[in-house]
Design a protein around this motif. Structure first.
Motif, PDB file in Angstrom:
ATOM      1  N   GLU A  19     -12.975  -6.141 -30.658  1.00 33.59           N
ATOM      2  CA  GLU A  19     -14.431  -6.139 -30.525  1.00 33.59           C
ATOM      3  C   GLU A  19     -15.126  -5.587 -31.758  1.00 33.59           C
ATOM      4  N   ASN A  20     -14.467  -4.639 -32.426  1.00 30.21           N
ATOM      5  CA  ASN A  20     -15.093  -4.063 -33.615  1.00 30.21           C
ATOM      6  C   ASN A  20     -14.150  -4.231 -34.805  1.00 30.21           C
ATOM      7  N   LEU A  21     -14.357  -5.319 -35.523  1.00 30.37           N
ATOM      8  CA  LEU A  21     -13.463  -5.649 -36.636  1.00 30.37           C
ATOM      9  C   LEU A  21     -13.569  -4.614 -37.757  1.00 30.37           C
ATOM     10  N   GLU A  22     -14.738  -4.016 -37.871  1.00 32.29           N
ATOM     11  CA  GLU A  22     -14.948  -3.050 -38.962  1.00 32.29           C
ATOM     12  C   GLU A  22     -14.005  -1.846 -38.827  1.00 32.29           C
ATOM     13  N   GLU A  23     -13.661  -1.498 -37.583  1.00 30.56           N
ATOM     14  CA  GLU A  23     -12.743  -0.368 -37.381  1.00 30.56           C
ATOM     15  C   GLU A  23     -11.357  -0.675 -37.937  1.00 30.56           C
ATOM     16  N   ILE A  24     -10.977  -1.933 -37.912  1.00 27.91           N
ATOM     17  CA  ILE A  24      -9.634  -2.339 -38.361  1.00 27.91           C
ATOM     18  C   ILE A  24      -9.625  -2.581 -39.874  1.00 27.91           C
ATOM     19  N   LEU A  25     -10.682  -3.224 -40.346  1.00 26.52           N
ATOM     20  CA  LEU A  25     -10.693  -3.630 -41.754  1.00 26.52           C
ATOM     21  C   LEU A  25     -11.456  -2.653 -42.643  1.00 26.52           C
ATOM     22  N   LEU A  26     -12.082  -1.696 -42.081  1.00 25.75           N
ATOM     23  CA  LEU A  26     -12.833  -0.653 -42.803  1.00 25.75           C
ATOM     24  C   LEU A  26     -14.111  -1.216 -43.427  1.00 25.75           C
ATOM     25  N   LYS A  27     -15.033  -0.310 -43.662  1.00 24.66           N
ATOM     26  CA  LYS A  27     -16.270  -0.728 -44.319  1.00 24.66           C
ATOM     27  C   LYS A  27     -16.029  -0.673 -45.821  1.00 24.66           C
ATOM     28  N   HIS A  28     -16.443  -1.721 -46.519  1.00 19.35           N
ATOM     29  CA  HIS A  28     -16.199  -1.763 -47.958  1.00 19.35           C
ATOM     30  C   HIS A  28     -17.090  -0.751 -48.661  1.00 19.35           C
ATOM     31  N   LYS A  29     -16.466   0.098 -49.489  1.00 16.28           N
ATOM     32  CA  LYS A  29     -17.243   1.065 -50.285  1.00 16.28           C
ATOM     33  C   LYS A  29     -16.642   1.081 -51.682  1.00 16.28           C
ATOM     34  N   PHE A  30     -17.481   0.827 -52.687  1.00 19.95           N
ATOM     35  CA  PHE A  30     -16.995   0.901 -54.066  1.00 19.95           C
ATOM     36  C   PHE A  30     -16.485   2.303 -54.366  1.00 19.95           C
ATOM     37  N   ASN A  31     -17.166   3.260 -53.764  1.00 16.07           N
ATOM     38  CA  ASN A  31     -16.783   4.643 -53.919  1.00 16.07           C
ATOM     39  C   ASN A  31     -15.304   4.854 -53.577  1.00 16.07           C
ATOM     40  N   ASP A  32     -14.905   4.330 -52.382  1.00 13.24           N
ATOM     41  CA  ASP A  32     -13.517   4.497 -51.928  1.00 13.24           C
ATOM     42  C   ASP A  32     -12.564   3.686 -52.807  1.00 13.24           C
ATOM     43  N   ALA A  33     -12.985   2.470 -53.143  1.00 12.96           N
ATOM     44  CA  ALA A  33     -12.115   1.611 -53.949  1.00 12.96           C
ATOM     45  C   ALA A  33     -11.837   2.272 -55.308  1.00 12.96           C
ATOM     46  N   MET A  34     -12.869   2.836 -55.931  1.00 16.40           N
ATOM     47  CA  MET A  34     -12.678   3.428 -57.252  1.00 16.40           C
ATOM     48  C   MET A  34     -11.883   4.733 -57.152  1.00 16.40           C
ATOM     49  N   ARG A  35     -12.136   5.494 -56.091  1.00 19.80           N
ATOM     50  CA  ARG A  35     -11.358   6.742 -55.921  1.00 19.80           C
ATOM     51  C   ARG A  35      -9.874   6.409 -55.786  1.00 19.80           C
ATOM     52  N   TYR A  36      -9.600   5.280 -55.114  1.00 17.20           N
ATOM     53  CA  TYR A  36      -8.209   4.865 -54.906  1.00 17.20           C
ATOM     54  C   TYR A  36      -7.600   4.337 -56.202  1.00 17.20           C
ATOM     55  N   SER A  37      -8.395   3.568 -56.930  1.00 12.96           N
ATOM     56  CA  SER A  37      -7.823   2.917 -58.119  1.00 12.96           C
ATOM     57  C   SER A  37      -7.822   3.840 -59.344  1.00 12.96           C
ATOM     58  N   GLU A  38      -8.733   4.810 -59.380  1.00  9.77           N
ATOM     59  CA  GLU A  38      -8.840   5.665 -60.582  1.00  9.77           C
ATOM     60  C   GLU A  38      -8.359   7.086 -60.272  1.00  9.77           C
TER      61      GLU A  38
END
Lengths: 391, 599
Positions: free
Chosen positions: B317-336
């Motif tokens: 019912e809530n796909l966002e819980e499974i796939l997470l909300k996209h955040k550049f903040n999180d992506a960059m913290r993970y990649s950098e």
């Protein structure tokens, strides 16, 4: 014989374990195959169809090759499978030995003879009756008799005890004489059906090829003897291609393979299950033959293609030749645009007992005169139409 | 897994019904009017049409699916590739319209009759009555057809026999066309037939009348006679004049028995006469159903479709819980992870990862530095505030993340960690159900288990998804691969050019991510763009006016989002630029591009 007899035929199962060499290209019946989805299991699907169509049978025939390349697990499971179908019909089972059921190449060195696994994989093969079993293993045949029928169950692999002998299928003369004498002592008014594995007359594999070196060498003598004893029907397996031959008015039915793919896949053919109804007609018998084909997606169904592989509904025993029948049909349809098939059969009942060849010839010739069965004869027509009378 | 994971053309009606999700396109389609469903390949046009057939309606009812059913019966008419082949064979040989048109009309009409007969077969089978009555009904129906169309009495009165007769005369026509093609006969000797000179609506309407009259004469209970909707699928492969003719003749005439439902590509040339189109629209003669995302509303509808699909297939019912909300903040913290001392603050608060990235970039990039100064942001401490948060920081966030991620000569693994999350899952499929199925299949294991999908795993799936889309597009058999400059050349040039604009070229807060064609662009280039629109390589960023449906000149067009992760372009539409200006650096390598001359 006064009553109609219905027989079911399951031939050439070629059952084996799925791990056996080349098994996937040989057969679709595996001892370790899961029973569900039922439609994907030929035995489960057949049981479903038998119940769905409320099929009945007086006898069940299995003219050999329960196993594939003497796979013992296949032999055991194949026998159990065939007994499941016997239980569905609640009728006697007649089973004979095919070349794949004998260890003529001595694959299993631990056994003392080529027939050892076949003889001893169960105590009830080919019959539970001790005398029948003794006769079968001693002389290569037994004869069953009940109130309506006499059944000759002949083992054409009886002499195939090594690779060399397996290439020359022959019924020893003394055995032929013994069968003849046994049959002559029986009630000739009963229906006589003979079953064996190999084919008694040469059969081509396709229109272009004629490679047939496993015919019963003295098949002509066997057939002579059977005709002499008023045999009504011969059933055999081995070739895997369904075919009906008229041999001096004796119908020889080559059963299609129930689950082996050999000689089937290369012709883009189908696995088949058959029922034959023997209908008394004076001294002889007329036959109605129904055939079902198997596909993994649809299970056992009658084909919608009238003449490919084997007609879904055909027959044997019409006493009228096709030329005369064409005249009769034409006369019946002279002033009619359309005639209900049931009414038509009352006028010309012989139509029901035409062989596949006769059915196709009749339809082809009638079409030239703008007369057609709708649908085609092997598809159980609803009516006959003369479209030159339209309008 | 094969390349094509779902194609309604090859799927059984039952499978289509099972996976169908009612959407606004469908609700528009089932209105009692003529319709044109417009959209690129894979957008669900065939599925929509097949859902109108009696078989689909029957299955939906049997399975108690909550799907609204139309008041008419759909006759699904697949396009016959024969049209295209014959059309190509003869178009260069026969120039006279009156000799050429009957050939193509024959093939169209044959297709229509076969489709109608297939549907009538289903209709008769579904009538609840004795078999004898059905047999009689079929007999009388075909007999009347023979009489009406003056067919020869050379086959029985059955549907299957009439179909065989149609195949026979089409075959005769094909043989005579080939004889003509190889100069064995002249054009006057081509064997026309009863289908060559009549209109498909006359045929369909007549058969409709015959069928329901026969039913009524048989005194069957079924007394209503619903309209039949002729549903032409892939009509775009047939000659243009034919489509125009069908629309022109049928859309305005108020036929009591028939409706027309056609599919078309976004750039299809459907109308000859603009005045007619305006008039027809005013009179509500037809509706156009665009099946692509062209504005925020259509984007919302697509989101809702995706959510319904996931709910139906995975009970999530809530796909966002499974796939997470996209955040550049999180992506960059993970990649950098190598950047030490950054705080956990989000976005551009002082000390946060994005603040640090912007600060580092501004220190090296004069253009960015100057831009920040112009916006009254201190490049040494580029934190956001209430004035700049939306107008500056939010706007440049994707650009600076991409510039940092791919900046200088950093080696990056194939899957870009910037692509993940719920929004990306939906938007990267770009309004295309077939793509949604492809991406959902990649996530399948996690969706079944309803487990959170880690960012890096998502990035990998999305990269695989983009590669398979790219391969499909560049391997397209009609992608002009025989030309010096093929569809693949265009996709590659455009993709890499757009990536460079964002990542490598001079910084701008409003970079080019889409393009326009001008009337002076080379004809071959225009053809490639048109074909790209047809198969979904490109997307129109607006709903084209019906009046000028074909004219894509000056229309804003972008690469499909399905390709963005392949070329590493941020998923946001900025400004557009002439395609020639975007591609200019590559043209010298492809002189043939200009050989056709100007459009």
């Amino acid at each position: 014989m006064s009553k109609e007899i219905i027989i079911s035929i399951i031939s050439d199962l070629h059952c084996c374990h799925s791990s056996a060499k080349d098994s996937k290209s040989s057969t679709i019946l595996f001892s370790d195959k899961l029973r569900e989805p039922t439609i994907e299991h030929p035995i489960e699907a057949l049981k479903k169809m038998i119940n769905h169509e409320a099929l009945k049978a007086d006898y069940l025939f299995c003219p050999g090759d329960l196993s594939d390349k003497i796979d013992i697990q296949g032999l055991i499971s194949g026998f159990n499978f065939i007994n499941e179908i016997k239980n569905e019909f609640d009728c006697p089972l007649f089973i004979t030995t095919g070349n794949h059921d004998i260890d003529s190449r001595r694959k299993y060195k631990e056994f003392t003879s080529a027939v050892y696994p076949t003889k001893y994989f169960t105590s009830s093969y080919p019959s539970k009756n001790t005398l029948e079993k003794q006769n079968y293993w001693a002389d290569g045949y037994y004869i069953f008799e009940d109130a309506n029928s006499i059944i000759l169950n002949l083992n054409t692999s009886h002499e195939s005890l090594n690779e060399e002998d397996a290439k020359k299928i022959q019924i020893p003369k003394p055995i032929l004489q013994r069968i003849d004498s046994d049959l002559k002592s029986r009630d000739t008014s009963k229906v006589l059906i003979a079953q064996f594995h190999h084919h008694p007359i040469k059969m081509s594999n396709s229109k272009l090829e004629y490679r047939d070196n496993d015919v019963i060498e003295n098949g002509d003598k066997l057939l002579e003897m059977l005709i002499d004893n008023n045999c009504d029907l011969v059933i055999h397996g081995h070739k895997h291609i369904p075919m009906l031959t008229n041999h001096n008015n004796l119908p020889i039915f080559s059963s299609g393979s129930f689950s082996s793919l050999q000689n089937v896949a290369e012709h883009s053919g189908f696995n088949t299950f058959h029922q034959i109804k023997l209908i008394p007609n004076g001294k002889s018998k007329n036959l109605k033959i129904k055939t079902w084909i198997y596909t993994m997606t649809r299970g056992w169904k009658q084909s919608a293609d009238p003449y490919f592989w084997f007609p879904p509904n055909t027959g044997f025993g019409s006493r009228e030749n096709v030329v005369n029948l064409i005249d009769k049909v034409e006369r019946a349809m002279t002033k009619k645009e359309k005639m209900n098939f049931t009414d038509f059969l009352k006028e010309i009942p012989e139509i029901e007992f035409l062989t596949p060849y006769e059915q196709e010839k009749l339809e082809t010739e009638l079409k030239k005169k703008s007369i057609e069965f709708v649908p085609k004869l092997p598809l159980n027509p609803d009516y006959l139409t003369n479209y030159s009378k339209n309008g | 897994m094969g390349k094509i994971i779902f194609n309604a053309r090859y799927n059984s009606i039952s499978k289509i019904v099972d996976s169908f999700i009612e959407n606004d396109h469908y609700l528009e389609l089932i209105t009692d009017s003529n319709s044109i469903i417009s959209g690129p390949r894979g957008c669900g046009k065939t599925t929509l049409l097949k859902m109108l057939t009696p078989e689909a309606i029957e299955i939906a009812k049997e399975k108690n699916l909550n799907i609204q059913t139309p008041s008419f019966l759909g006759i699904y008419i697949p396009a016959d590739k024969q049209w295209l082949i014959q059309h190509q064979n003869i178009e260069k040989k026969i120039t006279e319209k009156e000799k050429y048109e009957p050939i193509i009309l024959s093939l169209l009409n044959a297709n229509v009759i076969i489709a109608i007969l297939n549907s009538v077969r289903q209709l008769i089978n579904s009538i609840e009555c004795e078999k004898e009555i059905k047999v009689e009904l079929e007999f009388k129906f075909i007999k009347q057809i023979k009489y009406t169309f003056d067919l020869p009495n050379e086959f029985p009165n059955t549907i299957s026999s009439l179909k065989l007769y149609i195949y026979k005369i089409v075959n005769e026509l094909n043989i005579s066309i080939n004889k003509f093609y190889y100069k064995f006969i002249s054009v006057d000797e081509i064997s026309f037939n009863f289908l060559s000179f009549i209109d498909c609506s006359f045929i369909a309407s007549s058969i409709h009348d015959i069928y329901y009259t026969t039913i009524n004469n048989q005194e069957l209970k079924n007394s209503n006679s619903p309209k039949w909707a002729l549903c032409f699928d892939e009509l775009e492969i047939s000659p243009n004049w034919l489509v125009k003719k069908i629309i022109k003749i049928n859309f305005r005439s108020a036929n009591q028995n028939l409706l027309f439902k056609l599919t078309a590509t976004p750039n299809a040339d459907l109308f000859d006469d603009e005045r007619y189109v305006s008039k027809a629209q005013i009179e509500h003669d037809f509706n156009i159903i665009p099946c692509w995302i062209y504005n925020p509303t259509s984007g919302k509808k697509w989101k809702s479709f995706c959510e319904n699909y996931i709910l139906k297939k995975y009970s999530i019912e809530n796909l966002e819980e499974i796939l997470l909300k996209h955040k550049f903040n999180d992506a960059m913290r993970y990649s950098e992870k190598q950047l030490k001392g950054v705080t956990n603050h989000s976005d551009f608060r002082e000390g946060s990862i994005l603040w640090r990235i912007l600060k580092d970039l501004a220190a090296e990039d004069n253009d960015l530095h100057d831009y920040l100064v112009r916006k009254e942001i201190d490049p040494e401490n580029p934190k956001d505030n209430s004035l700049t948060s939306d107008s500056v920081h939010r706007k440049i966030k994707p650009i600076i993340c991409f510039r940092y991620y791919f900046g200088k000569s950093r080696s990056r693994k194939a899957a870009t960690l910037l692509y993940y999350g719920y929004e990306y899952f939906i938007e990267l499929t770009d309004g295309n159900p077939r793509s949604l199925l492809r991406l959902a299949n990649l996530y399948d294991r996690h969706l079944k288990l309803k487990e959170i999908v880690p960012l890096q795993v998502q990035a990998n799936y999305i990269y695989k998804f983009a590669i398979s889309n790219y391969n499909d597009f560049v391997d397209d058999p009609l992608g002009y691969s025989n030309k010096d400059y093929s569809l693949k050349s265009l996709i590659d040039d455009l993709g890499f050019a757009l990536h460079n604009i964002i990542v490598k070229d001079k910084f701008t807060a409003d970079p080019v991510t889409s393009f326009k064609l001008s009337s002076s662009d080379p004809a071959h280039l225009r053809k490639l763009v048109e074909y790209g629109l047809e198969i979904g390589v490109f997307q129109l960023v607006e709903n084209i006016s019906i009046k000028k449906i074909r004219d894509i000149t000056d229309k804003k067009i972008r690469l499909s989002y399905r390709l963005y992760p392949y070329f590493n372009i941020p998923k946001r539409v900025y400004k557009e630029k002439s395609i020639m200006k975007i591609l200019k650096s590559d043209f010298s390598k492809h002189p043939n591009l200009f050989e056709n001359g100007s459009h």
